[in-house]
Design an enzyme around this catalytic site. Structure first.
Site, PDB file in Angstrom:
ATOM      1  N   GLY A  89     -38.435   1.359 -30.080  1.00 20.22           N
ATOM      2  CA  GLY A  89     -37.996   2.065 -28.877  1.00 20.22           C
ATOM      3  C   GLY A  89     -37.586   3.488 -29.213  1.00 20.22           C
ATOM      4  O   GLY A  89     -37.795   4.413 -28.418  1.00 20.22           O
ATOM      5  N   SER A  90     -37.005   3.666 -30.390  1.00 25.89           N
ATOM      6  CA  SER A  90     -36.621   5.024 -30.806  1.00 25.89           C
ATOM      7  C   SER A  90     -37.863   5.890 -30.982  1.00 25.89           C
ATOM      8  O   SER A  90     -37.872   7.066 -30.598  1.00 25.89           O
ATOM      9  CB  SER A  90     -35.842   4.968 -32.128  1.00 25.89           C
ATOM     10  OG  SER A  90     -34.709   4.159 -31.973  1.00 25.89           O
ATOM     11  N   SER A 222     -38.303  -0.892 -25.728  1.00 24.35           N
ATOM     12  CA  SER A 222     -38.062  -1.359 -27.099  1.00 24.35           C
ATOM     13  C   SER A 222     -38.364  -2.849 -27.161  1.00 24.35           C
ATOM     14  O   SER A 222     -38.004  -3.594 -26.244  1.00 24.35           O
ATOM     15  CB  SER A 222     -36.596  -1.143 -27.487  1.00 24.35           C
ATOM     16  OG  SER A 222     -36.287  -1.892 -28.650  1.00 24.35           O
ATOM     17  N   HIS A 227     -33.927  -7.338 -27.289  1.00 22.51           N
ATOM     18  CA  HIS A 227     -34.384  -6.801 -25.996  1.00 22.51           C
ATOM     19  C   HIS A 227     -35.076  -7.860 -25.135  1.00 22.51           C
ATOM     20  O   HIS A 227     -35.199  -9.008 -25.538  1.00 22.51           O
ATOM     21  CB  HIS A 227     -35.261  -5.573 -26.235  1.00 22.51           C
ATOM     22  CG  HIS A 227     -34.441  -4.401 -26.702  1.00 22.51           C
ATOM     23  ND1 HIS A 227     -34.051  -3.379 -25.875  1.00 22.51           N
ATOM     24  CD2 HIS A 227     -33.892  -4.142 -27.897  1.00 22.51           C
ATOM     25  CE1 HIS A 227     -33.294  -2.538 -26.555  1.00 22.51           C
ATOM     26  NE2 HIS A 227     -33.185  -2.972 -27.786  1.00 22.51           N
TER      27      HIS A 227
END
Ligand SMILES: Cc1ncc(COP(=O)(O)O)c(C=O)c1O
Length: 446
Positions: A89-90, A222, A227
Protein backbone atom coordinates in the site's frame (compact mmCIF):
# COMPACT_ATOMS: atom_id res chain seq x y z
CA UNK A 1 0.31 -37.16 -23.35
CA UNK A 2 2.84 -34.65 -21.96
CA UNK A 3 0.05 -32.17 -21.16
CA UNK A 4 -2.07 -34.82 -19.46
CA UNK A 5 0.85 -35.95 -17.35
CA UNK A 6 1.73 -32.38 -16.42
CA UNK A 7 -1.86 -31.62 -15.40
CA UNK A 8 -2.01 -34.78 -13.31
CA UNK A 9 1.25 -33.99 -11.53
CA UNK A 10 0.09 -30.43 -10.92
CA UNK A 11 -3.21 -31.67 -9.50
CA UNK A 12 -1.40 -34.11 -7.19
CA UNK A 13 0.84 -31.34 -5.87
CA UNK A 14 -2.16 -29.11 -5.27
CA UNK A 15 -4.11 -31.87 -3.52
CA UNK A 16 -1.13 -32.61 -1.27
CA UNK A 17 -1.01 -28.92 -0.31
CA UNK A 18 -4.75 -28.89 0.36
CA UNK A 19 -4.35 -31.89 2.69
CA UNK A 20 -1.56 -30.03 4.44
CA UNK A 21 -3.88 -27.03 4.82
CA UNK A 22 -6.54 -29.26 6.36
CA UNK A 23 -4.01 -30.76 8.76
CA UNK A 24 -2.20 -27.56 9.74
CA UNK A 25 -4.56 -24.60 9.29
CA UNK A 26 -8.20 -25.63 9.26
CA UNK A 27 -8.55 -26.66 12.86
CA UNK A 28 -11.08 -24.33 14.47
CA UNK A 29 -10.70 -23.99 18.23
CA UNK A 30 -13.73 -22.52 20.01
CA UNK A 31 -13.00 -19.25 21.79
CA UNK A 32 -12.34 -19.32 25.53
CA UNK A 33 -12.15 -16.21 27.72
CA UNK A 34 -8.57 -14.95 27.81
CA UNK A 35 -7.62 -16.34 24.39
CA UNK A 36 -5.82 -13.79 22.24
CA UNK A 37 -8.17 -11.68 20.13
CA UNK A 38 -6.02 -10.06 17.47
CA UNK A 39 -7.10 -6.72 15.98
CA UNK A 40 -6.83 -8.30 12.51
CA UNK A 41 -5.45 -11.25 10.64
CA UNK A 42 -5.55 -13.19 7.42
CA UNK A 43 -8.66 -15.31 6.76
CA UNK A 44 -8.17 -17.99 4.14
CA UNK A 45 -8.96 -21.57 3.13
CA UNK A 46 -7.65 -24.23 0.77
CA UNK A 47 -8.34 -22.02 -2.27
CA UNK A 48 -5.52 -19.58 -1.39
CA UNK A 49 -3.14 -22.49 -0.82
CA UNK A 50 -4.05 -24.23 -4.07
CA UNK A 51 -3.69 -21.01 -6.07
CA UNK A 52 -0.33 -20.37 -4.45
CA UNK A 53 0.94 -23.84 -5.36
CA UNK A 54 -0.45 -23.50 -8.88
CA UNK A 55 1.40 -20.20 -9.40
CA UNK A 56 4.62 -21.50 -7.90
CA UNK A 57 4.59 -24.58 -10.17
CA UNK A 58 4.45 -22.25 -13.18
CA UNK A 59 7.73 -20.91 -11.81
CA UNK A 60 7.09 -17.73 -13.76
CA UNK A 61 7.88 -15.92 -10.46
CA UNK A 62 7.37 -12.32 -11.54
CA UNK A 63 4.08 -10.65 -12.53
CA UNK A 64 2.17 -13.08 -14.77
CA UNK A 65 -1.20 -14.69 -15.51
CA UNK A 66 -2.58 -14.38 -11.99
CA UNK A 67 -1.54 -10.72 -11.74
CA UNK A 68 -3.25 -9.98 -15.04
CA UNK A 69 -6.40 -11.76 -13.86
CA UNK A 70 -6.39 -9.98 -10.51
CA UNK A 71 -5.96 -6.55 -12.10
CA UNK A 72 -8.94 -7.15 -14.38
CA UNK A 73 -11.21 -8.64 -11.72
CA UNK A 74 -10.33 -6.05 -9.09
CA UNK A 75 -10.96 -3.17 -11.53
CA UNK A 76 -14.27 -4.87 -12.36
CA UNK A 77 -15.21 -5.14 -8.69
CA UNK A 78 -14.46 -1.48 -8.07
CA UNK A 79 -16.01 -0.26 -11.31
CA UNK A 80 -12.88 1.46 -12.63
CA UNK A 81 -11.05 1.13 -15.93
CA UNK A 82 -7.60 0.24 -14.65
CA UNK A 83 -5.88 -1.43 -11.73
CA UNK A 84 -2.11 -1.74 -11.39
CA UNK A 85 -0.79 -4.18 -8.83
CA UNK A 86 2.19 -3.23 -6.70
CA UNK A 87 4.08 -4.69 -3.77
CA UNK A 88 2.48 -2.71 -0.90
CA UNK A 89 0.00 0.00 0.00
CA UNK A 90 2.91 2.33 0.69
CA UNK A 91 4.23 1.66 -2.82
CA UNK A 92 0.72 2.30 -4.15
CA UNK A 93 0.71 5.71 -2.45
CA UNK A 94 4.20 6.45 -3.75
CA UNK A 95 3.18 5.53 -7.31
CA UNK A 96 -0.08 7.46 -7.15
CA UNK A 97 1.78 10.56 -6.03
CA UNK A 98 4.77 10.20 -8.36
CA UNK A 99 2.49 9.71 -11.38
CA UNK A 100 1.25 13.24 -10.74
CA UNK A 101 4.79 14.62 -10.93
CA UNK A 102 5.29 13.41 -14.52
CA UNK A 103 6.36 16.04 -17.05
CA UNK A 104 3.81 14.38 -19.35
CA UNK A 105 1.08 16.18 -17.34
CA UNK A 106 2.40 19.61 -18.38
CA UNK A 107 1.09 22.52 -16.28
CA UNK A 108 -0.84 20.23 -13.95
CA UNK A 109 2.17 18.24 -12.81
CA UNK A 110 3.20 18.56 -9.18
CA UNK A 111 6.60 20.26 -8.83
CA UNK A 112 8.95 20.41 -5.83
CA UNK A 113 7.68 23.19 -3.55
CA UNK A 114 4.05 22.68 -4.61
CA UNK A 115 1.58 22.03 -1.82
CA UNK A 116 -0.62 19.03 -1.06
CA UNK A 117 -3.42 19.25 1.51
CA UNK A 118 -3.53 16.33 3.94
CA UNK A 119 -3.95 15.37 7.61
CA UNK A 120 -1.52 14.41 10.36
CA UNK A 121 -3.87 11.92 12.08
CA UNK A 122 -3.15 8.81 10.08
CA UNK A 123 -0.60 6.49 8.54
CA UNK A 124 2.83 7.94 7.66
CA UNK A 125 3.07 6.65 4.10
CA UNK A 126 0.07 8.69 3.02
CA UNK A 127 2.30 11.72 3.59
CA UNK A 128 5.83 10.38 3.03
CA UNK A 129 5.77 10.52 -0.81
CA UNK A 130 4.91 14.24 -0.69
CA UNK A 131 7.94 14.99 1.50
CA UNK A 132 10.29 12.59 -0.29
CA UNK A 133 9.60 14.38 -3.58
CA UNK A 134 10.19 17.83 -2.06
CA UNK A 135 6.58 18.96 -2.17
CA UNK A 136 4.99 20.51 0.92
CA UNK A 137 2.29 18.76 2.97
CA UNK A 138 -0.26 21.22 4.33
CA UNK A 139 -1.90 19.76 7.44
CA UNK A 140 -5.43 20.51 8.53
CA UNK A 141 -7.30 19.12 11.50
CA UNK A 142 -9.81 16.26 11.52
CA UNK A 143 -13.23 15.89 13.14
CA UNK A 144 -14.69 13.54 15.73
CA UNK A 145 -16.40 11.08 15.75
CA UNK A 146 -15.65 10.43 12.07
CA UNK A 147 -11.83 10.86 12.37
CA UNK A 148 -11.59 12.39 8.91
CA UNK A 149 -10.39 15.63 7.35
CA UNK A 150 -12.25 18.73 8.57
CA UNK A 151 -13.53 20.03 5.24
CA UNK A 152 -14.30 23.47 6.69
CA UNK A 153 -10.52 24.04 6.74
CA UNK A 154 -9.93 23.36 3.03
CA UNK A 155 -10.38 26.91 1.77
CA UNK A 156 -7.99 28.32 4.39
CA UNK A 157 -5.40 25.70 3.37
CA UNK A 158 -5.48 26.69 -0.31
CA UNK A 159 -2.58 28.70 -1.76
CA UNK A 160 -1.37 29.44 -5.25
CA UNK A 161 0.98 26.43 -4.92
CA UNK A 162 -1.75 23.91 -4.01
CA UNK A 163 -1.83 21.07 -6.52
CA UNK A 164 -3.54 18.15 -4.78
CA UNK A 165 -5.40 16.70 -1.83
CA UNK A 166 -4.11 13.32 -0.61
CA UNK A 167 -5.94 11.75 2.33
CA UNK A 168 -7.06 8.38 3.65
CA UNK A 169 -10.55 7.17 4.54
CA UNK A 170 -9.86 6.66 8.22
CA UNK A 171 -10.22 3.01 9.28
CA UNK A 172 -12.84 2.50 6.60
CA UNK A 173 -14.95 5.56 7.32
CA UNK A 174 -15.16 7.62 4.12
CA UNK A 175 -14.15 11.26 4.34
CA UNK A 176 -16.65 13.83 3.06
CA UNK A 177 -16.11 13.01 -0.60
CA UNK A 178 -18.81 15.39 -1.79
CA UNK A 179 -17.07 18.38 -0.20
CA UNK A 180 -13.50 17.31 -1.01
CA UNK A 181 -14.16 16.41 -4.64
CA UNK A 182 -16.16 19.63 -5.20
CA UNK A 183 -13.23 21.60 -3.73
CA UNK A 184 -10.75 19.77 -5.98
CA UNK A 185 -12.92 20.30 -9.07
CA UNK A 186 -13.35 23.99 -8.32
CA UNK A 187 -9.62 24.62 -7.90
CA UNK A 188 -8.34 22.16 -10.50
CA UNK A 189 -6.60 19.96 -7.93
CA UNK A 190 -5.72 16.29 -8.06
CA UNK A 191 -7.47 14.04 -5.54
CA UNK A 192 -5.67 10.90 -4.34
CA UNK A 193 -7.82 8.67 -2.12
CA UNK A 194 -5.71 6.48 0.14
CA UNK A 195 -8.19 3.61 0.28
CA UNK A 196 -5.82 1.21 2.06
CA UNK A 197 -8.10 0.89 5.10
CA UNK A 198 -11.44 1.22 3.34
CA UNK A 199 -11.78 -1.42 0.65
CA UNK A 200 -15.49 -1.99 0.03
CA UNK A 201 -16.67 1.25 1.68
CA UNK A 202 -19.23 3.10 -0.38
CA UNK A 203 -20.27 6.70 -0.71
CA UNK A 204 -23.45 8.21 -2.14
CA UNK A 205 -22.48 10.91 -4.61
CA UNK A 206 -24.91 12.56 -7.03
CA UNK A 207 -27.49 9.87 -6.30
CA UNK A 208 -25.12 6.99 -7.04
CA UNK A 209 -23.37 4.64 -4.61
CA UNK A 210 -19.71 4.29 -5.52
CA UNK A 211 -16.77 2.56 -3.91
CA UNK A 212 -14.30 4.79 -2.10
CA UNK A 213 -11.03 5.03 -4.00
CA UNK A 214 -12.89 5.44 -7.30
CA UNK A 215 -14.17 9.00 -6.94
CA UNK A 216 -10.87 10.90 -6.93
CA UNK A 217 -8.33 10.72 -9.78
CA UNK A 218 -6.42 7.81 -8.21
CA UNK A 219 -7.17 5.33 -5.40
CA UNK A 220 -4.82 3.00 -3.53
CA UNK A 221 -5.17 -0.28 -1.63
CA UNK A 222 -2.99 -2.33 0.71
CA UNK A 223 -3.05 -6.12 0.85
CA UNK A 224 -0.88 -6.47 3.96
CA UNK A 225 -2.41 -9.23 6.15
CA UNK A 226 -4.51 -7.07 8.55
CA UNK A 227 -6.27 -5.35 5.66
CA UNK A 228 -9.64 -6.20 4.10
CA UNK A 229 -7.98 -8.85 1.93
CA UNK A 230 -4.39 -10.00 1.68
CA UNK A 231 -1.56 -11.20 -0.55
CA UNK A 232 0.98 -11.19 2.29
CA UNK A 233 2.54 -8.04 0.93
CA UNK A 234 0.80 -6.20 -1.88
CA UNK A 235 -1.06 -3.15 -3.00
CA UNK A 236 -2.91 -1.66 -5.93
CA UNK A 237 -3.35 1.68 -7.65
CA UNK A 238 -6.58 2.29 -9.55
CA UNK A 239 -7.94 4.93 -11.87
CA UNK A 240 -10.23 5.35 -14.83
CA UNK A 241 -7.76 7.74 -16.49
CA UNK A 242 -5.65 5.85 -19.03
CA UNK A 243 -2.88 8.49 -19.02
CA UNK A 244 -2.53 8.19 -15.23
CA UNK A 245 -2.50 4.40 -15.44
CA UNK A 246 0.40 4.53 -17.92
CA UNK A 247 2.29 6.93 -15.66
CA UNK A 248 1.72 4.76 -12.57
CA UNK A 249 3.04 1.72 -14.42
CA UNK A 250 6.00 3.60 -15.83
CA UNK A 251 7.09 4.60 -12.32
CA UNK A 252 6.37 1.08 -11.06
CA UNK A 253 8.36 -0.59 -13.86
CA UNK A 254 11.77 1.14 -13.73
CA UNK A 255 10.53 4.40 -15.31
CA UNK A 256 10.25 2.82 -18.74
CA UNK A 257 8.27 4.37 -21.58
CA UNK A 258 7.28 0.96 -22.98
CA UNK A 259 4.20 -0.76 -21.54
CA UNK A 260 4.72 -4.37 -22.63
CA UNK A 261 3.67 -6.92 -19.98
CA UNK A 262 6.51 -9.02 -18.48
CA UNK A 263 7.84 -11.47 -21.07
CA UNK A 264 6.24 -9.69 -24.05
CA UNK A 265 7.84 -7.52 -26.75
CA UNK A 266 6.60 -4.91 -29.20
CA UNK A 267 3.06 -4.42 -27.81
CA UNK A 268 3.03 -0.90 -29.29
CA UNK A 269 4.06 -2.24 -32.72
CA UNK A 270 6.67 0.55 -32.96
CA UNK A 271 9.50 -0.96 -30.98
CA UNK A 272 12.28 0.13 -33.36
CA UNK A 273 10.72 3.05 -35.25
CA UNK A 274 10.35 5.95 -32.82
CA UNK A 275 12.34 9.01 -31.81
CA UNK A 276 12.90 9.61 -28.07
CA UNK A 277 14.88 12.48 -26.53
CA UNK A 278 18.37 12.64 -27.99
CA UNK A 279 18.59 8.88 -28.55
CA UNK A 280 19.44 7.49 -31.99
CA UNK A 281 16.28 7.10 -34.12
CA UNK A 282 14.62 3.71 -33.60
CA UNK A 283 16.29 3.05 -30.25
CA UNK A 284 14.59 -0.04 -28.71
CA UNK A 285 11.42 1.25 -26.99
CA UNK A 286 11.85 -1.41 -24.29
CA UNK A 287 14.86 0.50 -22.97
CA UNK A 288 13.60 4.08 -23.22
CA UNK A 289 13.05 5.79 -19.86
CA UNK A 290 10.59 8.65 -19.52
CA UNK A 291 10.78 8.80 -15.70
CA UNK A 292 13.18 8.11 -12.86
CA UNK A 293 11.29 5.05 -11.71
CA UNK A 294 11.39 2.14 -9.31
CA UNK A 295 10.69 -1.57 -9.45
CA UNK A 296 7.61 -2.11 -7.27
CA UNK A 297 5.99 -5.06 -9.01
CA UNK A 298 4.42 -8.10 -7.32
CA UNK A 299 5.20 -11.75 -7.87
CA UNK A 300 2.55 -13.99 -9.43
CA UNK A 301 2.40 -16.02 -6.20
CA UNK A 302 1.13 -12.95 -4.35
CA UNK A 303 -1.41 -12.24 -7.08
CA UNK A 304 -2.59 -15.88 -7.00
CA UNK A 305 -3.44 -15.54 -3.31
CA UNK A 306 -5.18 -12.25 -4.14
CA UNK A 307 -7.39 -13.94 -6.75
CA UNK A 308 -8.71 -16.37 -4.12
CA UNK A 309 -9.16 -13.57 -1.56
CA UNK A 310 -11.08 -11.44 -4.05
CA UNK A 311 -13.77 -14.13 -4.26
CA UNK A 312 -14.22 -13.81 -0.50
CA UNK A 313 -14.13 -10.02 -0.41
CA UNK A 314 -17.92 -9.44 -0.43
CA UNK A 315 -18.33 -11.76 2.58
CA UNK A 316 -15.35 -10.13 4.35
CA UNK A 317 -16.98 -6.73 3.91
CA UNK A 318 -20.29 -7.98 5.32
CA UNK A 319 -18.55 -9.54 8.36
CA UNK A 320 -16.70 -6.32 9.10
CA UNK A 321 -19.95 -4.35 9.03
CA UNK A 322 -21.73 -6.93 11.22
CA UNK A 323 -18.91 -7.08 13.77
CA UNK A 324 -18.70 -3.29 13.97
CA UNK A 325 -22.45 -3.11 14.57
CA UNK A 326 -22.27 -5.67 17.39
CA UNK A 327 -19.56 -3.64 19.14
CA UNK A 328 -21.41 -0.35 18.53
CA UNK A 329 -24.59 -1.73 20.10
CA UNK A 330 -22.75 -3.49 22.92
CA UNK A 331 -20.84 -0.37 23.89
CA UNK A 332 -23.65 2.16 23.59
CA UNK A 333 -24.11 2.29 27.38
CA UNK A 334 -20.56 3.64 27.70
CA UNK A 335 -21.22 6.69 25.55
CA UNK A 336 -20.90 9.03 28.54
CA UNK A 337 -17.25 7.97 28.96
CA UNK A 338 -16.21 7.01 25.43
CA UNK A 339 -16.76 8.80 22.14
CA UNK A 340 -18.15 6.06 19.91
CA UNK A 341 -17.45 6.12 16.16
CA UNK A 342 -20.02 7.26 13.61
CA UNK A 343 -20.24 6.69 9.89
CA UNK A 344 -19.83 9.78 7.72
CA UNK A 345 -23.10 11.08 6.30
CA UNK A 346 -24.04 9.44 2.97
CA UNK A 347 -21.61 6.59 3.48
CA UNK A 348 -21.69 2.84 4.01
CA UNK A 349 -18.31 1.99 5.58
CA UNK A 350 -16.48 -1.30 5.28
CA UNK A 351 -14.80 -0.84 8.66
CA UNK A 352 -11.14 -1.63 9.27
CA UNK A 353 -11.51 -1.24 13.03
CA UNK A 354 -13.55 0.17 15.88
CA UNK A 355 -12.28 3.56 17.05
CA UNK A 356 -12.78 4.82 20.58
CA UNK A 357 -11.79 8.07 22.22
CA UNK A 358 -11.91 8.51 25.98
CA UNK A 359 -13.81 11.58 27.09
CA UNK A 360 -11.45 12.50 29.94
CA UNK A 361 -12.79 13.26 33.40
CA UNK A 362 -10.75 10.58 35.10
CA UNK A 363 -10.97 8.06 32.24
CA UNK A 364 -7.53 7.23 30.99
CA UNK A 365 -6.65 5.59 27.67
CA UNK A 366 -3.50 4.02 29.02
CA UNK A 367 -5.39 2.24 31.78
CA UNK A 368 -8.11 0.93 29.44
CA UNK A 369 -5.61 -0.28 26.85
CA UNK A 370 -3.54 -2.05 29.50
CA UNK A 371 -6.63 -3.74 30.90
CA UNK A 372 -7.73 -4.96 27.43
CA UNK A 373 -4.26 -6.14 26.44
CA UNK A 374 -4.01 -7.96 29.79
CA UNK A 375 -7.20 -9.83 28.86
CA UNK A 376 -5.81 -10.83 25.47
CA UNK A 377 -7.61 -8.16 23.44
CA UNK A 378 -5.20 -6.57 21.02
CA UNK A 379 -5.43 -2.78 20.68
CA UNK A 380 -3.98 -0.26 18.26
CA UNK A 381 -3.41 3.50 18.19
CA UNK A 382 -4.72 5.49 15.25
CA UNK A 383 -1.30 4.94 13.68
CA UNK A 384 0.83 8.07 14.08
CA UNK A 385 -1.74 10.00 16.15
CA UNK A 386 -0.18 13.33 15.14
CA UNK A 387 2.52 12.61 12.56
CA UNK A 388 4.20 15.99 13.08
CA UNK A 389 5.15 15.02 16.65
CA UNK A 390 7.24 12.05 15.47
CA UNK A 391 11.06 11.89 15.29
CA UNK A 392 10.92 11.85 11.46
CA UNK A 393 9.67 15.44 11.70
CA UNK A 394 12.34 16.60 14.20
CA UNK A 395 14.45 18.54 11.72
CA UNK A 396 11.52 20.05 9.87
CA UNK A 397 9.89 21.08 13.15
CA UNK A 398 13.12 22.62 14.41
CA UNK A 399 13.69 24.59 11.21
CA UNK A 400 10.01 25.30 10.60
CA UNK A 401 10.33 24.37 6.92
CA UNK A 402 9.04 21.67 4.61
CA UNK A 403 5.42 21.64 5.80
CA UNK A 404 2.58 23.98 6.80
CA UNK A 405 -0.13 23.69 9.42
CA UNK A 406 -3.37 25.57 8.81
CA UNK A 407 -5.34 26.40 11.96
CA UNK A 408 -4.73 24.28 15.02
CA UNK A 409 -4.57 20.49 15.14
CA UNK A 410 -6.38 20.19 18.46
CA UNK A 411 -8.56 17.21 17.48
CA UNK A 412 -5.50 15.51 15.97
CA UNK A 413 -3.78 15.98 19.34
CA UNK A 414 -6.81 14.60 21.17
CA UNK A 415 -6.60 11.50 18.95
CA UNK A 416 -2.89 11.16 19.70
CA UNK A 417 -3.62 11.32 23.46
CA UNK A 418 -7.00 9.66 23.92
CA UNK A 419 -7.88 7.39 20.96
CA UNK A 420 -7.34 3.68 20.40
CA UNK A 421 -9.05 0.96 18.39
CA UNK A 422 -9.89 -2.71 18.44
CA UNK A 423 -10.57 -5.10 15.59
CA UNK A 424 -13.67 -6.10 13.66
CA UNK A 425 -12.00 -8.47 11.18
CA UNK A 426 -13.86 -11.46 9.68
CA UNK A 427 -11.98 -13.95 11.88
CA UNK A 428 -13.89 -12.69 14.93
CA UNK A 429 -16.82 -14.59 16.38
CA UNK A 430 -19.86 -13.30 18.28
CA UNK A 431 -18.37 -14.74 21.48
CA UNK A 432 -15.14 -12.79 21.02
CA UNK A 433 -17.06 -9.57 20.40
CA UNK A 434 -19.25 -10.18 23.48
CA UNK A 435 -16.14 -10.77 25.57
CA UNK A 436 -14.62 -7.53 24.23
CA UNK A 437 -17.73 -5.61 25.31
CA UNK A 438 -17.63 -7.17 28.79
CA UNK A 439 -13.95 -6.33 29.20
CA UNK A 440 -14.44 -2.79 27.95
CA UNK A 441 -17.13 -2.29 30.59
CA UNK A 442 -14.81 -3.70 33.25
CA UNK A 443 -11.97 -1.48 32.09
CA UNK A 444 -14.16 1.58 32.52
CA UNK A 445 -15.52 0.59 35.89
CA UNK A 446 -12.14 -0.08 37.50
C1 LIG B 1 -4.08 4.39 5.50
C2 LIG B 1 -2.90 3.54 5.14
N1 LIG B 1 -2.20 3.84 4.04
C3 LIG B 1 -1.14 3.10 3.66
C4 LIG B 1 -0.74 2.01 4.37
C5 LIG B 1 0.46 1.22 3.93
O1 LIG B 1 0.17 -0.06 3.48
P1 LIG B 1 1.32 -1.20 3.44
O2 LIG B 1 1.50 -1.67 4.84
O3 LIG B 1 0.79 -2.24 2.53
O4 LIG B 1 2.54 -0.54 2.91
C6 LIG B 1 -1.42 1.66 5.53
C7 LIG B 1 -0.98 0.49 6.30
O5 LIG B 1 -1.62 -0.11 7.10
C8 LIG B 1 -2.54 2.44 5.92
O6 LIG B 1 -3.22 2.15 7.04
Amino acid sequence: MGDIQENELREQAIQAAVRYYEFRHRDFKPFAAGDRIPYAGRVFDEKEISNLIDASLDFWLTTGRYAERFEQEFAGFLGVQHCSLTNSGSSANLLAFMALTSPKLGERRILPGDEVITVAAGFPTTVAPIIQFGAVPVFVDVTLPTYNIDVTRLVAALSNRTKAVMVAHTLGNPFDLAAVSAFCDKHDLWLIEDNCDALGSRYLLDGRWRYTGTIGHIGTSSFYPPHHMTMGEGGAVYTSDTTLKRLVESFRDWGRDCWCPSGHDNTCGNRFTQQFGELPHGYDHKYVYSHFGYNLKVTDMQAAIGCAQLEKLPSFIESRKKNWKQLREGLSALEDRLILPEATENSDPSWFGFLLTVRGGGVNRHRIVRHLEGKGIQTRMLFAGNLIKHPCFDEMRKNGVGYRVVGDLSITDTIMRDTFWVGVYPGMTEQMLEYMVVQMRKALSC
